[in-house]
Scaffold this active site. Sequence first.
Site, PDB file in Angstrom:
ATOM      1  N   ASP A 443       0.803  -1.271  -0.067  1.00 61.39           N
ATOM      2  CA  ASP A 443      -0.033   0.185  -0.020  1.00 61.39           C
ATOM      3  C   ASP A 443       1.008   1.210   0.146  1.00 61.39           C
ATOM      4  O   ASP A 443       2.153   1.124   0.208  1.00 61.39           O
ATOM      5  CB  ASP A 443      -0.856   0.040   1.124  1.00 61.39           C
ATOM      6  CG  ASP A 443      -2.076   0.747   1.315  1.00 61.39           C
ATOM      7  OD1 ASP A 443      -2.276   1.433  -0.159  1.00 61.39           O
ATOM      8  OD2 ASP A 443      -2.841   1.211   2.032  1.00 61.39           O
ATOM      9  N   GLU A 446       2.780   4.835  -4.118  1.00 67.82           N
ATOM     10  CA  GLU A 446       2.852   5.474  -5.375  1.00 67.82           C
ATOM     11  C   GLU A 446       4.121   6.069  -5.861  1.00 67.82           C
ATOM     12  O   GLU A 446       4.627   6.406  -6.837  1.00 67.82           O
ATOM     13  CB  GLU A 446       1.654   6.801  -5.344  1.00 67.82           C
ATOM     14  CG  GLU A 446       0.396   6.188  -5.620  1.00 67.82           C
ATOM     15  CD  GLU A 446      -0.329   5.329  -4.458  1.00 67.82           C
ATOM     16  OE1 GLU A 446      -0.771   4.183  -4.524  1.00 67.82           O
ATOM     17  OE2 GLU A 446       0.096   5.637  -3.224  1.00 67.82           O
ATOM     18  N   ASP A 522      -8.914   3.033  -2.890  1.00 71.66           N
ATOM     19  CA  ASP A 522     -10.184   3.578  -1.996  1.00 71.66           C
ATOM     20  C   ASP A 522     -11.293   4.134  -2.991  1.00 71.66           C
ATOM     21  O   ASP A 522     -11.524   5.101  -3.103  1.00 71.66           O
ATOM     22  CB  ASP A 522      -9.540   4.836  -1.358  1.00 71.66           C
ATOM     23  CG  ASP A 522      -8.497   4.455  -0.482  1.00 71.66           C
ATOM     24  OD1 ASP A 522      -8.346   3.098  -0.249  1.00 71.66           O
ATOM     25  OD2 ASP A 522      -7.816   5.068   0.157  1.00 71.66           O
TER      26      ASP A 522
END
Length: 788
Positions: A443, A446, A522
Site C-alpha cells: 500500500d 505511488e 479507495d
Amino acid sequence: MDGRDLVRSVKAVGSAGAAQGLRTVRAAWRRRRADAAGLPERGAERARVPGPVREVEPGPGGGVVRFARSELRITVTASGAVFWGWDGAGPEPSYALADRSPEPDPRAVLEPDKDGAWRVVAERVTVIVSRHGAVEVQTPGGVRLRRDLPPRWWEPAAGGTARWMQRSEVPADARFFGLGGRASGPRLRDGTYRLWNTDPGHTFVPGDDPLYITMPVQMVVADAGTHLMFHDTSWDGTVTLREGEEGAGSGHDRAGTSELRVDGGPLRCWMVVGTPARVLHAWAALTGAPALPPAWALGHHHARWGFGSEQQVRRIVSGYQEHDLPLDAVHLDIDHYDAHQVFTVDKERFPNLPVLAEELRREGIRLVSIVDPAVKAEPGNGVYDGGTAEDAFVRDAAGRTVEGVVWAGESVYPDFTRAQVREWWGGLYEERLAQGFAGFWHDMNEPTSFTAFGENTLPRSARHDLDGRGGDHREAHNVYALCMARAGYEGLRRLVPEERPFLFSRSGWVGMQRYGGTWSGDVATGWPGLRASLSLVMGLGLCGVPYSGPDVGGFDGSPSPELYLRWFQLGSYLPLFRTHASLRAGRREPWEFGDEVLAHARVALVGRRRLLPYFMTLAHLARRTGAPYVRPVWWGAPEDRALRDCEDAFLLGDSLLVAPVLDPGADRRAVQLPRGRWYDTVTEEVYEGPGQVLIEAPLSRIPVLARAGAVLPVRGSDGGLELEAWAPEHGRTGGGLVVADAGEGWDEPEVERYVTRWKKRQVVVKRGGDDGRGEPPYPVRVRGLARP
C-alpha cells in the site's frame, strides 16, 4: 509565498491534528524547496521535427532510418511485435520488458517504398516509414491500423531531457481501452488521461483521474483489427483521446486520434497486432507472464482498517463459521503495526500473532499483511537502522536523505530502483513470515507522502539509482511500486522457495503482473463506485494485469443492504474477491445487513467456492497465454460493434458471461450477447445471440450465462473436482480446458482438454487426445438438456 498555499497550511493543521498537520505543512514546503534547488531550469526550448530522410541502414528485422534531425530504429520481432524508437533508442533499458529484447524476425526486410518512403514487410504486418518520419502499421492486406505522424520534441537550450509529443490516427470506428486502472471505462471516451501514478487522497468515483496505476498502454479495437500500443516511457505525461466519426462532414470519415505528451524520453514504442487473445499472448511474452496465485488466494478475503486486536479477528472468523460462510483469508491493515511502523507488531493488541496465524491456518484461513514502503525516520527503529547502514534510502540532489510524512510520521523511502536495496528489502519479509503471514498487500507505494498542498509524493528532484543509470523522481516515480513489488516477490522466492508468493500492490506499472496483482484502492461507497470497480478490473486486464478486484462495499461510508449485496455478487466473479473498508466506514460482514442479504451472500460465497477449480484453471491459462480471467464481451468477436460498446457485462474465461446489476432497484437487466447459444446457469433458460435480451435479476442473484458446449471444472459436493458440461447446439461441438491444481507449489499441471458433442440423443464428454475418445477421470454433470 503563495497565499493559497498558506491557507491550505492553516487548514491542514486544523483538520489533521496539530502534530500531523504541522508535519504535512513542513513536508510541502520542504518538497517545494528541494525541487526549486534540485531541478534543472528548462529555460528556452527548441522545437524539433525529424526532417527529411538522409540515410537508411537495413538490419535484422528492420533497420535504422536517419533523418535530418533524428534517427528512427525499427524492428519487427520474431513474434510479430513491432518496435520503433526515436533518437536511435533501442528496446532497452526498460522496466517493462521481462528479459532481454526479443529476437528480430530475419525475414523482415527494410526496403524502399514509393514517394521516398521505406517499408518493412513481415508476416503479420507491414510498417511504412514516410520520408518525413510518419510511421504507419498496416495489415498484410494493406488496411491501416495506426498511423503515427512525425513526432515533435522540445529540447532545453541548456541541455537535459526533451519533451515529446506524438500524435496518432486510428480508424474512425475504433474504440480505446486500457491506460492502466481508470475509473471511467472500460471504454475510454474523449478526454485527457494523465500518466502519473497518484494517490488521490480521497475516495474516488468515475471521472476522478489519474489514480494509482497509470500505464501508457492502449488496446485499440476496430473493424480493421485489434492492436495494442505501448509507449515505453515512465515519465509524467498525458494521453488525449478522441474517437473518430464515420461519414463526417462531406461524407468522409474522421479518424480517431491519440496524442501523447511526455516530459522525458526517449520516445520508444511497441505495437502488437492480432486477435485480442493473440495480442495479449504476445504482450505477456514481452512484459512477463502473470504470477500464479496460490489456490487459497482465489477464495474469499475479509479485510478492514480497524481490526483492533486478536480478539476482534477471532470474533470475525467465528462469525463466518457460525453463519456457515466460506472464508479463505483475513487481512491486517496498518493498525496491527507498532505505532504504524512497517515490519513490526503491536504486542499489546496482537501479543501472540504467530499462534493466531496457526489457529487460522488449521481452519483453512491465511493471514495477509499490509506492507508500506515508508520507514519511520527514527534511530532505534530496526528497519531504519538497517536501511541507513545499507544506504538504502532516497536522497535529494544535495545528497541529503529525503523525508516525507506518512502514518508513522516523518519517514524515509527505500530506493527500490537499486538492486542491492531490493535484495535488502526482500529479506525483511522473513519477519512477516515468522509472524505467520502467508500473503502481502503493498500500500501507499505511488509513493505517497502527505503534504498540505502540492503533490502527495516525493520531490521530483529526488535522486534514484535506476539500476545504475542514475536519474531523478521524474523518471522513477511511475516504476517505484513496480520495483517494490519485485523486491518483495524475489525476497519471498528466496525465503520460501517451495511456495508461490501471494502479493498484490496498490500502485504499479507495465510488467507488474510478473510479481502479483492489484486492487481498486479507495473506491467510493455508492453505485458509481460499484460501476468503477468493474471498469478498473477490465481495463487492467487489457493492460496485462489479470488478477485484481475492488474493495467490496466501497472503502468509505455505509452501503445500503442492496448496494452491498450487488457489490458482493459482482466481487464473487472477480479474480480478487475481498471485502474491505476504512476505519471510519460501516461494517462489511454479511450478517450486518440483515437476514435476507446474509442468505443471498451465502449463495454467492458458496457459488464462488464451487467455481474455484475454474478460477484456478483461468489463473494457469493467464500465466501461459496472458489472457485475463475477466474479458470484455467483445473478446472473441471484436468486429461486433454492439459488443465493443458494451461495458456493463463481461466474460469470465471463455465459458461464462456475467451481467452484474449496477443500478439501484433493478430486478431485470438487458444483456448484450455474443453469437451462439447461452444458458442461464440457474434456470437453464436458453438465449440466442448475437443480440440483446432481457434477463431476470432478482435480489438473490445476478445473471450468469454459460456458453453452449462449455465444460467447466467445478468443486463437487464431496469437495472433489467434477466437470459441468453444457449441451452444445445440435450439430456442433464444444469443450473446455481444465488445469487441476489446488496447491501452493511450483508444479506445472497438465492442461486437460475436453470436448462435448451430441451422440444420437445424448451429450457425451470426452477427454481430448490423439484419438479424442478418452473418458474423463472426473464425474460429469450435463446441463441444458431440459429445453423445449
